[in-house]
Design an enzyme around this catalytic site. Sequence first.
Site, short mmCIF file in Angstrom:
data_model
loop_
_atom_site.label_atom_id
_atom_site.label_comp_id
_atom_site.label_asym_id
_atom_site.label_seq_id
_atom_site.Cartn_x
_atom_site.Cartn_y
_atom_site.Cartn_z
N ARG A 81 3.91 -1.09 1.75
CA ARG A 81 3.14 -0.20 2.77
C ARG A 81 3.16 -0.85 3.93
NH1 ARG A 81 -2.09 0.09 2.88
NH2 ARG A 81 -2.68 2.05 4.52
N LYS A 99 -4.88 -10.48 -4.34
CA LYS A 99 -4.05 -8.86 -4.36
C LYS A 99 -2.93 -8.95 -5.44
CE LYS A 99 -0.55 -5.33 -1.94
NZ LYS A 99 -0.50 -4.76 -0.70
N ARG A 122 -9.51 -5.12 5.89
CA ARG A 122 -9.41 -6.68 5.36
C ARG A 122 -11.19 -7.14 5.38
NH1 ARG A 122 -4.58 -11.10 6.52
NH2 ARG A 122 -2.97 -8.71 5.53
C1 BTN Z 1 2.30 -2.08 -1.09
O1 BTN Z 1 2.32 -2.20 0.10
O2 BTN Z 1 0.77 -3.04 -1.37
C2 BTN Z 1 2.38 -1.00 -1.91
C3 BTN Z 1 4.14 -2.41 -3.22
C4 BTN Z 1 4.44 -0.90 -3.89
C5 BTN Z 1 5.45 -1.64 -4.20
C6 BTN Z 1 6.71 -1.21 -5.55
S1 BTN Z 1 7.73 -1.62 -6.46
C7 BTN Z 1 8.16 0.38 -6.75
C8 BTN Z 1 8.39 0.86 -5.44
N1 BTN Z 1 9.78 0.65 -4.81
C9 BTN Z 1 9.70 0.55 -3.35
O3 BTN Z 1 10.67 -0.23 -2.76
N2 BTN Z 1 7.99 -0.28 -3.83
C10 BTN Z 1 7.57 0.33 -4.70
#
Ligand code: BTN
Length: 322
Positions: A120, A184, A316
């Site tokens: 994100r 996390k 946060r």
């Molecule tokens: C976050 O920032 O918390 C979200 C992370 C999401 C990661 C997943 S891994 C599978 C899919 N492919 C990506 O490039 N991102 C999501």
Amino acid sequence: MTPDDPQLILLQQLAHGEWISGADLAQTLGISREAVSKRIRRLSEWQLEVASQSGRGYQLQPAIELLDGEHILTELRAAGHASSRVQILTSVDSTNRWLGEHGCNHMLCLAEHQSAGRGRRGRQWHSPFAQNLYLSLRIDFQHWPDRLPALGLVLGVALCERLNALGIALQLKWPNDLYLGGRKCGGLLIEQRGELLGAGTLIIGLGLNVAMREGPAIDQHWTSLALHGHTISRNTLAVELADTLLKECHALDNARISQRLEQFSNYDVYHDAPVLIHGNEASVAGHSQGIDEWGRLRLRTAHGEQRFSVGDVSLRRSDAAD
Ligand code: BTN
């Protein structure tokens, strides 16, 4: 990488972590011993370590469990997902990007490694080889669901419910972070394509840290299931997660969305905690009061309650180092 790619066959031969001779590998792959040793060296591109000893051959250290697309598909079919398809990639930039370009409705894409995994707010998602789960699901819609911004929360609650039933005390940090033991452990990235008033596609990306024990300095305190003593198979977990996402998307009506949003408080890691909301321009301090029926975060501030939509803001704790 296709199923008959020599690099994948090499990995399949080494995955169990036993010694295997160069001659045996050369025969299985149909290539020379020199070519085997070249291919072994290339595995370091994925940070995989292979020991070599004359007289014994090669040993992958440690052993890994590779994703098994046939197993995952069979289990999903048995769970009633007749139309879903599964694509396993050995390495890809991002499963979300791949599925958006190549996938079809209800298709799942999982990868052993992502070279440019997306998180994100433009962050990179750390995706080491065969350690965690990187999974994307594609859903094509004729009409956008009414409360689309709440989808990540709905799916997050469903994932928490499922993993808690397996004894994994997963929690949620608004809006889309999966937490374990206050750190996390994963997250959801939902990307949409298409017009707002017509047919469209959602790519639901889920990253979950499974076996990762060390990583580069990630700008957030992170953890993994393994660091909390959970040694669940990645294939078992992939089926659990994919089944949860598919079931939830099939059942997605207003009643279900409301029910899930009400359940958010059961898993809310910051319930009534002092927090800071960071937007693009300013930060707001207050106490988190859960969410409303649209999935907006309710913040009790010195000037009364403020509500924040799921968007380009992050949350946060204000009394802790993270
Ligand atoms: C976050 O920032 O918390 C979200 C992370 C999401 C990661 C997943 S891994 C599978 C899919 N492919 C990506 O490039 N991102 C999501």
